[in-house]
Design a protein around this motif. Sequence first.
Motif, PDB file in Angstrom:
ATOM      1  N   ALA A 192      16.684  -4.472  11.009  1.00 20.79           N
ATOM      2  CA  ALA A 192      15.631  -3.781  11.768  1.00 20.79           C
ATOM      3  C   ALA A 192      15.002  -2.671  10.937  1.00 20.79           C
ATOM      4  O   ALA A 192      13.775  -2.513  10.909  1.00 20.79           O
ATOM      5  N   VAL A 193      15.839  -1.896  10.259  1.00 20.08           N
ATOM      6  CA  VAL A 193      15.307  -0.798   9.441  1.00 20.08           C
ATOM      7  C   VAL A 193      14.469  -1.358   8.300  1.00 20.08           C
ATOM      8  O   VAL A 193      13.344  -0.906   8.055  1.00 20.08           O
ATOM      9  N   THR A 197       0.866  -1.162   0.000  1.00 22.08           N
ATOM     10  CA  THR A 197       0.000   0.000   0.000  1.00 22.08           C
ATOM     11  C   THR A 197       0.906   1.215   0.000  1.00 22.08           C
ATOM     12  O   THR A 197       1.425   1.588   1.053  1.00 22.08           O
ATOM     13  N   LEU A 204      11.132  -2.763   9.461  1.00 15.16           N
ATOM     14  CA  LEU A 204      10.185  -1.704   9.803  1.00 15.16           C
ATOM     15  C   LEU A 204       9.576  -1.097   8.542  1.00 15.16           C
ATOM     16  O   LEU A 204       8.360  -0.879   8.451  1.00 15.16           O
ATOM     17  N   LEU A 205      10.424  -0.857   7.552  1.00 12.19           N
ATOM     18  CA  LEU A 205       9.936  -0.264   6.305  1.00 12.19           C
ATOM     19  C   LEU A 205       8.985  -1.222   5.590  1.00 12.19           C
ATOM     20  O   LEU A 205       7.944  -0.804   5.079  1.00 12.19           O
ATOM     21  N   ALA A 261      11.388   7.817  -0.032  1.00 18.70           N
ATOM     22  CA  ALA A 261      11.406   7.643   1.422  1.00 18.70           C
ATOM     23  C   ALA A 261      12.199   6.395   1.801  1.00 18.70           C
ATOM     24  O   ALA A 261      12.997   6.410   2.738  1.00 18.70           O
ATOM     25  N   ILE A 262      11.996   5.313   1.066  1.00 15.68           N
ATOM     26  CA  ILE A 262      12.729   4.076   1.344  1.00 15.68           C
ATOM     27  C   ILE A 262      14.222   4.299   1.142  1.00 15.68           C
ATOM     28  O   ILE A 262      15.053   3.899   1.956  1.00 15.68           O
ATOM     29  N   ARG A 273       7.134  -3.506   6.873  1.00 18.48           N
ATOM     30  CA  ARG A 273       5.844  -3.556   7.566  1.00 18.48           C
ATOM     31  C   ARG A 273       4.992  -2.342   7.216  1.00 18.48           C
ATOM     32  O   ARG A 273       3.766  -2.439   7.094  1.00 18.48           O
ATOM     33  N   GLY A 274       5.667  -1.202   7.074  1.00 18.05           N
ATOM     34  CA  GLY A 274       4.914   0.005   6.717  1.00 18.05           C
ATOM     35  C   GLY A 274       4.386  -0.045   5.300  1.00 18.05           C
ATOM     36  O   GLY A 274       3.421   0.630   4.958  1.00 18.05           O
ATOM     37  N   LEU A 275       5.065  -0.829   4.493  1.00 15.17           N
ATOM     38  CA  LEU A 275       4.760  -0.865   3.071  1.00 15.17           C
ATOM     39  C   LEU A 275       3.678  -1.884   2.737  1.00 15.17           C
ATOM     40  O   LEU A 275       2.941  -1.737   1.764  1.00 15.17           O
ATOM     41  N   ARG A 276       3.620  -2.926   3.552  1.00 12.83           N
ATOM     42  CA  ARG A 276       2.697  -4.023   3.249  1.00 12.83           C
ATOM     43  C   ARG A 276       1.256  -3.548   3.221  1.00 12.83           C
ATOM     44  O   ARG A 276       0.874  -2.648   3.960  1.00 12.83           O
ATOM     45  N   VAL A 333       7.248   8.870  -4.395  1.00 15.29           N
ATOM     46  CA  VAL A 333       7.476   9.464  -3.073  1.00 15.29           C
ATOM     47  C   VAL A 333       7.875   8.384  -2.074  1.00 15.29           C
ATOM     48  O   VAL A 333       8.813   8.547  -1.296  1.00 15.29           O
ATOM     49  N   THR A 334       7.153   7.274  -2.133  1.00 13.65           N
ATOM     50  CA  THR A 334       7.468   6.161  -1.241  1.00 13.65           C
ATOM     51  C   THR A 334       8.877   5.636  -1.519  1.00 13.65           C
ATOM     52  O   THR A 334       9.649   5.361  -0.595  1.00 13.65           O
TER      53      THR A 334
END
Lengths: 201, 201
Positions: free
Chosen positions: B185-186, B146, B189-190, B157-158, B192-195, B153-154
């Motif tokens: 870890a980074v 998502t 986290l990314l 950010a990544i 998980r935010g992206l899924r 933009v995403t």
Amino acid sequence: MSPTTETLTAERILEATEEVLRRHGPAKATVVDVARALGVSHGSVYRHFRTKAALREAVTQRWLDRTAAALAGFVTEERDPEARLRDWLRGLFDAKRHKACDDPELFATFSVLTGENSGVVDQHIAELTAQLAEIVRDGVARGAFTAGSDPAVTARAIFQATGRFHDPAYAGEWRRPGVEEEFAAVVDLLMRGLRAADGGA
Amino acid sequence: MSPTTETLTAERILEATEEVLRRHGPAKATVVDVARALGVSHGSVYRHFRTKAALREAVTQRWLDRTAAALAGFVTEERDPEARLRDWLRGLFDAKRHKACDDPELFATFSVLTGENSGVVDQHIAELTAQLAEIVRDGVARGAFTAGSDPAVTARAIFQATGRFHDPAYAGEWRRPGVEEEFAAVVDLLMRGLRAADGGA
DNA sequence: CAGCTGACAGAATTCAATATCTGTCAGCTG
DNA sequence: CAGCTGACAGATATTGAATTCTGTCAGCTG
């Protein structure tokens, strides 16, 4: 001719050193300059700081501690953890950016100092990530966040992922148009990764 | 006495320049050295590159293009977008880290060059983020990701959030124990935010 | 006598003289 | 005559002699 007749304290020397650094820059600030600013001989300065390096290190620490103290407030607040985390990150970015943009020379001076004193910087970073970890831990406890395993690891990941918005190495980028959006995009992505699986829906 | 009798081409000059940079370092590599290595006069080099700066810029671009080409493979693959994204990020990190750790001097040389040629670097970064955006776009199309609004933009950010693991400014940290875990870890986290919100469950 | 001073030795920096490099171009060469 | 050469002027970098700074300490001062 002394500016004041107060006794010479470490604190007064640090104050004067900051002023000398501000005026002369990191390359030309000498301990003789500092002594002159205080109306004492440079030998007296060495009574309080073993070396010039130690003096500069102490100045660096003072500087960094002020930043850390300014952010500590967000940690203990009683509010939505995500909002606190966002405010903390924004607070760090804004503080650094203002310092960098309002007085670039002074910021460059302190960038040199932090480059010289990696030990102090490591300690500072440890303190900041500890603050972050506290917020993350609280968020997990309240069910707002899902921290993978250890909040400290997650905190470190957040700190590193937002490095572009607080590491002095990137100060040059903070003036460019679009940084605001870039900051928002990174923070949003991190927050989404951090939110509990149920999404708070 | 020429090493070869081939005609002098831009390509051969670039090759020789890389070799001279490797040998002498960025500070002492002169265009006279490059000419000597090719068995020609330095005037001939200026027939192919208007200035020394242009020559160094071309070398920099060649170097960066090689990295970009090595990663392009992950973009077009037919596989789980998250796995491709992870592999792409790991590929970038590993490539940089190997260069930095296997031959620190050469890496330092190229760090100087990239510092001199921010335009070329910006272009390189644009290319890398375009690759990332392509993977993100594909992931969104397949319902695996998502992306907040715009994949570009995403992607940016990544790229920025993982800067610590590809920006040469941090090369010194890549040897420290624990970087592996920090990288994981980074990225976690990314990801998980992206899924996608449904979590692929 | 606790704290400051200032002369001092060795380390680090500055500065100017010297050497090297960049970029041009008139003329050579195949 | 297309491409290369090498001497040249101005710009840049190197060197080492002279200055300035750091850190110490014996002795002064209140």
